[in-house]
Design an enzyme around this catalytic site. Structure first.
Site: not given
Ligand code: IPE
Ligand code: IPE
Ligand code: MG
Length: 247
Positions: A26-27, A44, A78, A138, A201
Site C-alpha cells: 500500500d501507498g 504504481h 477506482r 518459491l 488494517r
Molecule cells: C489494500 O490497499 C489493497 C491492496 C494493497 C491491493 P487499499 O489502498 O485498496 O486499501 P484501503 O482502501 O486503504 O483499505
Molecule cells: C496500493 O497503493 C496499490 C493498490 C491498491 C493497487 P494505493 O494505490 O492504494 O496507494 P495509496 O494508498 O492511495 O497511497
Molecule cells: Mg491504498
C-alpha cells in the site's frame, strides 16, 4: 546506529524463517504525491521494482510462499483510467518477469476472481502460470481481484453444493475440511503479514488464513519497500513469541 543490509542478513536466523509471508502493498498513490507527480500512476509504476525486490528476497531466503496483495475486489471501484493503467502494468510485469521467475525457480499462482481481469491480462497470467508451473522453489501467489470475504463465501457455496448433492454431511464440516475449499488449500497459513504505508488494517486480505499471523506495519510507502525493510520485518517476526492460544 543503522545496520547494513548485510548485517541484518547475518542477524537473521535462517532456521526460523516464516514459511509464508503475505504483503499488503500500500501507498503508491501517496508516494506519487510526495514526489510531486501529478498522477498516482507514477507511484504504481515505481511499485513494480518493489514487487521485484520482495520476490527476489523471498526466493533468496528460500521461503515457501510469498502472497502479494496486488488488487482487491474493492479496487474495482477506482477510476476506470487507474484500473486500466494497473491492468496494463500487470500484464507487462507478468510477461517481462518470466525469465527472472524461471531463473529463480519461482512458481506463479494467483488468488481471486481472475475472470474479472481484462482478457489480455488474464491470458498472460495463465500463460506465465503455465510456464512456471513445474518450478519447485518459491510459490509467488498474486492476489488479484481478491477479497477475503468473497473467498470464504466461495468456499461456503462449494460446500453447500456438495452437501446438497449428498457428498458431505453438515456434521462433517470441520475447520480442516472447510479450509480445503479455499483458493489455495495447499499453502500454509501466512506466518507473517506485512502492510506498508502506515495503515493499520487488513482490508479484506486472507481473513480466514490470517487467524494467527503475526502482523508487521511499517510507515514506508510501497515503492520505497526494499530488501532492508523486508529483513527488518523478518527480524522483528523472529523476536515474537507465537503462542497460538497456549501458554
Ligand atoms: C489494500 O490497499 C489493497 C491492496 C494493497 C491491493 P487499499 O489502498 O485498496 O486499501 P484501503 O482502501 O486503504 O483499505
Ligand atoms: C496500493 O497503493 C496499490 C493498490 C491498491 C493497487 P494505493 O494505490 O492504494 O496507494 P495509496 O494508498 O492511495 O497511497
Ligand atoms: Mg491504498
Amino acid at each position: 546506529m543503522t545496520l547494513s543490509e548485510q548485517e541484518l542478513f547475518q542477524q537473521l536466523d535462517k532456521n526460523r524463517l516464516p514459511r509464508h509471508v503475505a504483503i499488503i502493498m500500500d501507498g503508491n498513490g501517496r508516494w506519487a504525491r510526495l514526489h510531486g507527480f501529478k498522477s498516482r500512476m507514477s507511484g504504481h509504476r515505481a511499485g513494480i521494482d518493489a514487487v521485484r525486490t520482495a520476490t527476489r528476497t523471498a526466493a533468496e531466503l528460500n521461503l515457501h510462499a510469498l502472497t502479494l496483495y496486488a488488487f482487491s475486489e474493492e479496487n474495482w471501484s477506482r477510476p476506470k483510467r487507474e484500473i486500466q493503467f494497473l491492468m496494463s502494468l500487470l500484464r507487462r510485469f507478468l510477461k517481462d518477469e518470466i525469465p527472472e521467475l524461471m531463473e529463480n525457480n519461482i512458481r506463479l499462482v494467483s488468488s481471486g476472481h481472475i475472470r474479472r481481469l481484462p482478457d489480455d491480462c488474464r491470458m498472460q497470467l495463465l500463460e506465465t502460470q503455465k510456464i512456471t508451473q513445474k518450478n519447485t522453489g518459491l510459490i509467488l501467489n498474486l492476489a488479484l481481484s481478491y477479497g477475503g470475504r468473497t473467498e470464504i463465501a466461495d468456499a461456503v457455496r462449494k460446500i453447500a453444493t456438495d452437501a446438497a448433492a449428498g457428498k458431505i454431511h453438515p456434521d462433517d464440516i470441520t475447520e480442516e475440511r472447510f479450509a480445503a475449499f479455499l483458493y489455495h488449500p495447499e499453502l500454509p497459513d501466512p506466518d507473517l503479514i506485512i502492510r506498508t504505508s502506515g495503515e493499520y488494517r487488513i482490508s479484506n486480505f486472507l481473513l480466514w488464513q490470517a487467524a494467527y499471523a503475526e502482523l508487521y506495519f511499517t510507515n514506508v510507502l510501497w515503492p520505497d519497500f526494499n530488501k532492508r525493510i523486508f529483513l527488518e520485518a523478518l527480524i522483528d517476526y523472529q523476536k515474537r513469541e507465537r503462542r497460538f492460544g497456549g501458554v
